[in-house]
Design a protein around this motif. Structure first.
Motif, PDB file in Angstrom:
ATOM      1  N   GLU A   1      35.749  33.149  85.385  1.00 59.53           N
ATOM      2  CA  GLU A   1      34.494  33.574  85.680  1.00 59.53           C
ATOM      3  C   GLU A   1      34.484  34.945  86.518  1.00 59.53           C
ATOM      4  O   GLU A   1      33.682  35.603  86.193  1.00 59.53           O
ATOM      5  N   ARG A   2      35.347  34.990  87.512  1.00 62.78           N
ATOM      6  CA  ARG A   2      35.136  35.990  88.326  1.00 62.78           C
ATOM      7  C   ARG A   2      35.628  37.499  87.397  1.00 62.78           C
ATOM      8  O   ARG A   2      35.127  38.482  87.404  1.00 62.78           O
ATOM      9  N   ARG A   3      36.636  37.192  86.374  1.00 61.06           N
ATOM     10  CA  ARG A   3      37.184  38.145  85.511  1.00 61.06           C
ATOM     11  C   ARG A   3      35.956  38.625  84.730  1.00 61.06           C
ATOM     12  O   ARG A   3      35.551  39.773  84.288  1.00 61.06           O
ATOM     13  N   ARG A   4      35.368  37.521  83.774  1.00 61.39           N
ATOM     14  CA  ARG A   4      34.055  38.056  83.055  1.00 61.39           C
ATOM     15  C   ARG A   4      33.146  38.659  83.685  1.00 61.39           C
ATOM     16  O   ARG A   4      32.615  39.630  83.002  1.00 61.39           O
ATOM     17  N   ARG A   5      32.848  38.339  84.805  1.00 61.73           N
ATOM     18  CA  ARG A   5      31.768  39.069  85.494  1.00 61.73           C
ATOM     19  C   ARG A   5      32.029  40.386  85.789  1.00 61.73           C
ATOM     20  O   ARG A   5      31.170  41.418  85.706  1.00 61.73           O
ATOM     21  N   LEU A   6      33.344  40.724  86.216  1.00 61.44           N
ATOM     22  CA  LEU A   6      33.780  42.124  86.389  1.00 61.44           C
ATOM     23  C   LEU A   6      33.883  42.814  85.210  1.00 61.44           C
ATOM     24  O   LEU A   6      33.298  43.887  85.028  1.00 61.44           O
ATOM     25  N   ASP A   7      34.298  42.339  84.001  1.00 62.16           N
ATOM     26  CA  ASP A   7      34.340  42.933  82.551  1.00 62.16           C
ATOM     27  C   ASP A   7      32.829  43.129  82.211  1.00 62.16           C
ATOM     28  O   ASP A   7      32.376  44.397  81.691  1.00 62.16           O
ATOM     29  N   GLY A   8      31.838  42.292  82.451  1.00 64.46           N
ATOM     30  CA  GLY A   8      30.428  42.531  82.021  1.00 64.46           C
ATOM     31  C   GLY A   8      30.081  43.815  83.005  1.00 64.46           C
ATOM     32  O   GLY A   8      29.134  44.632  82.480  1.00 64.46           O
ATOM     33  N   GLU A   9      30.156  43.643  84.113  1.00 67.99           N
ATOM     34  CA  GLU A   9      29.622  44.761  85.090  1.00 67.99           C
ATOM     35  C   GLU A   9      30.371  46.297  84.572  1.00 67.99           C
ATOM     36  O   GLU A   9      29.775  47.143  84.582  1.00 67.99           O
ATOM     37  N   ARG A  10      31.549  46.121  84.319  1.00 70.27           N
ATOM     38  CA  ARG A  10      32.171  47.392  83.810  1.00 70.27           C
ATOM     39  C   ARG A  10      31.553  47.939  82.437  1.00 70.27           C
ATOM     40  O   ARG A  10      31.184  49.105  82.431  1.00 70.27           O
ATOM     41  N   LYS A  11      31.212  47.111  81.759  1.00 71.01           N
ATOM     42  CA  LYS A  11      30.665  47.298  80.369  1.00 71.01           C
ATOM     43  C   LYS A  11      29.195  47.973  80.647  1.00 71.01           C
ATOM     44  O   LYS A  11      28.839  48.733  79.797  1.00 71.01           O
ATOM     45  N   ALA A  12      28.465  47.307  81.729  1.00 69.33           N
ATOM     46  CA  ALA A  12      27.035  47.469  81.884  1.00 69.33           C
ATOM     47  C   ALA A  12      27.135  48.947  82.279  1.00 69.33           C
ATOM     48  O   ALA A  12      26.275  49.860  82.062  1.00 69.33           O
ATOM     49  N   GLN A  13      28.308  49.080  83.181  1.00 69.17           N
ATOM     50  CA  GLN A  13      28.267  50.396  83.909  1.00 69.17           C
ATOM     51  C   GLN A  13      28.587  51.629  82.871  1.00 69.17           C
ATOM     52  O   GLN A  13      27.919  52.662  82.979  1.00 69.17           O
ATOM     53  N   GLU A  14      29.299  51.144  81.828  1.00 68.35           N
ATOM     54  CA  GLU A  14      29.554  52.224  81.119  1.00 68.35           C
ATOM     55  C   GLU A  14      28.341  52.283  80.008  1.00 68.35           C
ATOM     56  O   GLU A  14      28.031  53.737  79.731  1.00 68.35           O
ATOM     57  N   GLU A  15      27.444  51.405  79.605  1.00 67.28           N
ATOM     58  CA  GLU A  15      26.438  51.691  78.912  1.00 67.28           C
ATOM     59  C   GLU A  15      25.500  52.474  79.731  1.00 67.28           C
ATOM     60  O   GLU A  15      24.791  53.463  79.203  1.00 67.28           O
ATOM     61  N   ILE A  16      25.263  52.233  80.751  1.00 67.13           N
ATOM     62  CA  ILE A  16      24.145  53.251  81.701  1.00 67.13           C
ATOM     63  C   ILE A  16      25.052  54.521  81.675  1.00 67.13           C
ATOM     64  O   ILE A  16      23.970  55.668  81.693  1.00 67.13           O
ATOM     65  N   GLU A  17      26.139  54.725  81.977  1.00 68.06           N
ATOM     66  CA  GLU A  17      26.542  56.266  81.861  1.00 68.06           C
ATOM     67  C   GLU A  17      26.326  56.929  80.423  1.00 68.06           C
ATOM     68  O   GLU A  17      25.926  58.144  80.389  1.00 68.06           O
ATOM     69  N   ASN A  18      26.603  56.102  79.449  1.00 67.88           N
ATOM     70  CA  ASN A  18      26.221  56.741  78.246  1.00 67.88           C
ATOM     71  C   ASN A  18      24.760  57.090  77.844  1.00 67.88           C
ATOM     72  O   ASN A  18      24.276  57.973  77.361  1.00 67.88           O
ATOM     73  N   LEU A  19      23.822  55.884  78.410  1.00 69.81           N
ATOM     74  CA  LEU A  19      22.477  56.369  78.318  1.00 69.81           C
ATOM     75  C   LEU A  19      21.970  57.505  79.110  1.00 69.81           C
ATOM     76  O   LEU A  19      21.259  58.478  78.772  1.00 69.81           O
ATOM     77  N   ARG A  20      22.663  57.755  80.449  1.00 69.15           N
ATOM     78  CA  ARG A  20      22.572  58.809  81.263  1.00 69.15           C
ATOM     79  C   ARG A  20      22.822  60.078  80.341  1.00 69.15           C
ATOM     80  O   ARG A  20      21.915  60.978  80.622  1.00 69.15           O
ATOM     81  N   ARG A  21      23.932  60.029  79.935  1.00 74.13           N
ATOM     82  CA  ARG A  21      24.240  61.278  79.224  1.00 74.13           C
ATOM     83  C   ARG A  21      23.479  61.486  78.082  1.00 74.13           C
ATOM     84  O   ARG A  21      23.095  62.721  77.902  1.00 74.13           O
ATOM     85  N   GLU A  22      22.831  60.759  77.269  1.00 74.44           N
ATOM     86  CA  GLU A  22      22.126  60.918  76.314  1.00 74.44           C
ATOM     87  C   GLU A  22      20.792  61.545  76.780  1.00 74.44           C
ATOM     88  O   GLU A  22      20.326  62.356  76.181  1.00 74.44           O
ATOM     89  N   LEU A  23      20.260  61.266  78.038  1.00 72.49           N
ATOM     90  CA  LEU A  23      18.862  61.397  78.484  1.00 72.49           C
ATOM     91  C   LEU A  23      19.252  63.003  78.712  1.00 72.49           C
ATOM     92  O   LEU A  23      18.288  63.634  78.711  1.00 72.49           O
ATOM     93  N   GLU A  24      20.257  63.387  79.578  1.00 74.36           N
ATOM     94  CA  GLU A  24      20.691  64.613  79.912  1.00 74.36           C
ATOM     95  C   GLU A  24      20.629  65.515  78.622  1.00 74.36           C
ATOM     96  O   GLU A  24      20.053  66.696  78.793  1.00 74.36           O
ATOM     97  N   ALA A  25      21.278  64.962  77.719  1.00 75.58           N
ATOM     98  CA  ALA A  25      21.363  65.718  76.291  1.00 75.58           C
ATOM     99  C   ALA A  25      19.866  66.064  75.771  1.00 75.58           C
ATOM    100  O   ALA A  25      19.464  66.977  75.125  1.00 75.58           O
ATOM    101  N   LEU A  26      18.954  64.882  75.930  1.00 75.07           N
ATOM    102  CA  LEU A  26      17.776  65.164  75.331  1.00 75.07           C
ATOM    103  C   LEU A  26      16.882  66.260  76.155  1.00 75.07           C
ATOM    104  O   LEU A  26      15.911  66.918  75.553  1.00 75.07           O
ATOM    105  N   LYS A  27      17.065  66.331  77.289  1.00 76.65           N
ATOM    106  CA  LYS A  27      16.303  67.139  78.175  1.00 76.65           C
ATOM    107  C   LYS A  27      16.695  68.613  78.106  1.00 76.65           C
ATOM    108  O   LYS A  27      15.920  69.415  78.292  1.00 76.65           O
ATOM    109  N   GLN A  28      17.997  68.888  77.633  1.00 80.26           N
ATOM    110  CA  GLN A  28      18.171  70.236  77.128  1.00 80.26           C
ATOM    111  C   GLN A  28      17.724  70.731  76.083  1.00 80.26           C
ATOM    112  O   GLN A  28      17.144  69.965  75.071  1.00 80.26           O
ATOM    113  N   PRO A  29      17.107  71.991  75.889  1.00 80.45           N
ATOM    114  CA  PRO A  29      16.217  72.750  74.785  1.00 80.45           C
ATOM    115  C   PRO A  29      17.077  72.827  73.580  1.00 80.45           C
ATOM    116  O   PRO A  29      18.476  72.961  73.573  1.00 80.45           O
TER     117      PRO A  29
END
Length: 716
Positions: free
Chosen positions: A532-560
């Motif tokens: 359970e501890r490993r699954r939770r760490l994997d989930g947190e890692r994937k969620a962190q990656e998704e957040i980073e991807n979304l942040r990059r997409e927002l940064e890209a949208l903000k650029q003209p």
């Protein structure tokens, strides 16, 4: 040696043998004939038609008629011989089997005593048969039973026991502490009470009895000193049931209360001696009896008393005339304290109980108690004649009585009573004796003497060496039996030890298996926790990656971005085409909603930046959704009116249901603010009841509508 019915075996055997004898058959036959003759003379058809008292009277008359006849004599002779044989057979068997330390005579007396007590317990009305024990001190068990039979008062005992069960404090005198102190002082100060010193059981028995006696009187005054003395004999009789270290049991105290209060209520007036005229007259009559006995049997003692009690100025006259009045006056001073205390404190306990035994067994004979006590007083004074000769005044005579009377023995009284008074007193006791059940006394010449107790076969003579050999054989046999017992005990202990070891080993195995199971479960749980501890760490890692991807997409949208060529399709038109209309509502079954018209295609101005363009698209999308929901909920045109009508009906129905529920629950319609004034619990209960009723009525209406709709479909 008693049977299951409470009778000794020898008595049961005697009864069986007697009832099978021809003497019994002959006696019963003549008894029936005598009773039948009485029935014929009385014009009574059946014996069972008589009452119990009449049956007893007829039996007494019939037995009296047969008394002295051959059938009666033969039966009593048979009874005597059978009892002699049965009793001695039992004693012989007891001597052979039990090796008792008592002599044969003692065992015969004990067995006969056991038979007498068993019969008295079964038939208490036969207590008058104890008159045969006159001038004999009763054995302790017989004394206890005899005193209880003559001084029994179940009503008084029940009153005491009920009071203890309901309110024990009412059975204790307010002066209980004072009573305790006076009892203790009496025991310590009286020389004849030395046997009672230090006995807790006797002390508590006397204190409890006197405390209830005083509480029952309901008076603020103290108990007379005489009442303290008079409880002593009853405690002495119950000594076998009292411990010297523990307080008296409640059952024993209840028995003492019953006997003591019964005696106190039946005392003659000369013993009560309250100072009243009636009691004074009884005292004078009692002293006159004592004076007559002294003059008749102890004339020297009576003359001595007269001389010492004559006043100085009348000494010559008294000596010459031998004035009886002077003798009575002097005896009154000597006898009064002894009579009031019933000789308690004047005699030792053994002699005192002998005197009281005769007094008690004569309670059922009128005037016997007075005659007996007069004889005892005269005998006591006569036995102390040698001590009284040296007295020169009344005070010295009283001192002699107090000092020397405790030394008198039972045998001295027995001898004097047998010598001068036995015939008259025993005749008085037995004058009204019922003939139905005569007393069998083997010491009297009326019946054959008992011979078995000394006519038994004498054991054969054996030589010393034979006796020694037999003794050695018995000892060897006894040792063999003891060895067998020891071996059996050893084997039993070894078996128990093996069983304990086996049980201990089994318990250890079970404990080890349980520990292994717990360890396996712990390891499995730890593995699950790691997974359970490993699954939770994997989930947190994937969620962190998704957040980073979304942040990059927002940064890209903000650029003209560079302008793109105009398109014929806008985002609004695309969203409008892709929207699916919501499902129809129940109120819009008659007509379907109109299609949502598409807005004209409009190309966004190239001057708008992407953020403003996105906000405008979202706002347009939400506006269209709101309009669609309004149309779905409220409809259009006739559909809207239909929905309003149905809604009003539903509201009206709900209002009526609420009013109806109020009538069902409260019995009336609630006034404004009435529901809010109730407490929270009452509000909850009432709300639950009302909602239950309203829901039931709704379900009933829905079921009714469904049945009507189903019927219409069937007709169509």
């Amino acid at each position: 040696m008693a049977s299951s019915h409470g009778y000794p075996k020898w008595l049961i055997g005697s009864k069986d043998e007697i009832t099978k004898s021809k003497e019994w058959t002959s006696f019963v036959h003549e008894l029936h004939e005598a009773i039948q003759q009485q029935l014929t003379e009385s014009h009574v058809q059946y014996f069972t038609d008589l009452s119990e008292a009449e049956k007893e009277l007829f039996m007494q008359r019939a037995t009296k008629a047969l008394e002295g006849g051959s059938a009666s004599k033969n039966l009593f002779n048979r009874v005597s011989s059978v009892m002699d044989q049965q009793l001695n057979d039992q004693v012989s068997k007891q001597l052979l089997d039990d090796y008792p330390t008592d002599t044969r005579s003692d065992l015969i007396v004990d067995a006969a005593e056991e038979g007498v007590m068993s019969m008295l317990k079964r038939w208490p009305d036969m207590k008058s048969k104890l008159h045969v024990c006159f001038n004999q001190p009763l054995a302790e068990p017989v004394r206890q039973l005899a005193w209880h039979l003559y001084l029994s008062d179940p009503k008084m005992r029940k009153e005491y026991v009920d009071l203890l069960n309901q309110n024990p404090r009412l059975a204790i005198s307010p002066q209980d502490l004072d009573i305790s102190q006076r009892v203790e002082q009496m025991v310590l100060s009286e020389p004849t009470f030395s046997d009672l010193k230090g006995s807790i059981g006797h002390f508590y028995a006397m204190k409890a009895t006197l405390s209830y006696h005083h509480a029952r009187q309901q008076t603020k005054g103290c108990l007379p000193d005489i009442d303290y003395f008079l409880v002593v004999p009853f405690v002495l009789v119950a000594s076998s049931s009292l411990s010297r270290r523990d307080p008296a049991p409640g059952k024993v105290v209840a028995l003492l209360v019953e006997e003591y209060l019964t005696y106190m209520s039946t005392r003659p007036g000369y013993i009560v001696d309250s100072g009243s005229q009636l009691h004074n007259e009884e005292m004078r009559g009692f002293v006159d009896k004592v004076a007559s006995l002294l003059e008749k049997h102890y004339s020297e003692t009576s003359s001595l008393i007269s001389r010492n009690y004559v006043p100085a100025r009348e000494k010559i006259v008294a000596t010459e005339k031998g004035s009886r009045a002077v003798l009575v006056e002097g005896l009154t001073d000597l006898v009064r304290p002894m009579a009031r205390t019933m000789l308690i404190g004047f005699l030792n306990f053994e002699t005192l109980l002998y005197v009281w035994d005769q007094y008690v067994i004569g309670l059922d004979v009128p005037s016997f108690s007075t005659e007996w006590l007069a004889v005892v007083m005269a005998t006591l004074i006569g036995l102390l004649h040698d001590k009284l000769k040296s007295c020169k005044n009344p005070q010295e005579m009283e001192e002699v009585l107090n000092r020397d009377s405790p030394s008198l023995t039972v045998h001295q009284f027995q001898y004097q009573v047998k010598r001068y008074h036995y015939r008259d007193l025993y005749t008085m006791l037995t004058s009204d004796q019922k003939a139905a059940l005569p007393v069998l006394d083997p010491t009297q010449s009326v019946h054959p003497s008992w011979r078995h107790w000394y006519n038994d076969q004498i054991p054969p003579y054996t030589k010393p060496q034979d006796r020694r050999k037999a003794r050695e054989e018995r000892e060897a046999e006894r040792e063999r039996l003891l060895q067998q017992q020891r071996d059996a005990e050893r084997l039993r202990k070894e078996g128990e030890s093996r069983e304990r070891k086996a049980e201990h080993g089994e318990a250890m195995k079970l404990a080890a298996s349980e520990r292994a199971r717990l360890d396996q479960e712990r390891i499995a749980l730890e593995d699950l926790l790691d997974d359970e501890r490993r699954r939770r760490l994997d989930g947190e890692r994937k969620a962190q990656e998704e957040i980073e991807n979304l942040r990059r997409e927002l940064e890209a949208l903000k650029q003209p971005q560079a302008p793109r060529p105009a398109s014929n399709f806008s985002l609004k038109s695309y969203v409008s085409r892709m929207l699916i209309p919501p499902p129809p509502s129940p109120a819009s079954q008659m007509a379907s909603l109109a299609a949502i018209p598409e807005s004209p295609v409009r190309t966004p101005a190239p001057t708008l930046n992407p953020q403003v363009q996105a906000e405008e698209v979202i706002l347009d999308f939400l506006t269209r959704i709101r309009r669609s929901m309004d149309k779905i909920a409220s409809g259009e045109g006739e559909d809207s009116q239909t929905l309003d009508t149905e809604t009003n009906k539903f509201i009206h129905t709900n209002v009526q249901d609420i009013k109806r529920a109020q009538m069902e629950v409260f019995g009336h319609r609630l006034q404004p603010g009435e529901f809010e004034s109730m407490d929270a619990l009452r509000q909850k209960q009432a709300s639950d009841q009302m909602m239950t009723l309203i829901q039931k009525w709704r379900d009933d209406r829905r079921a009714r509508d469904l049945r009507q709709g189903g019927g219409g479909s069937t007709r169509r």
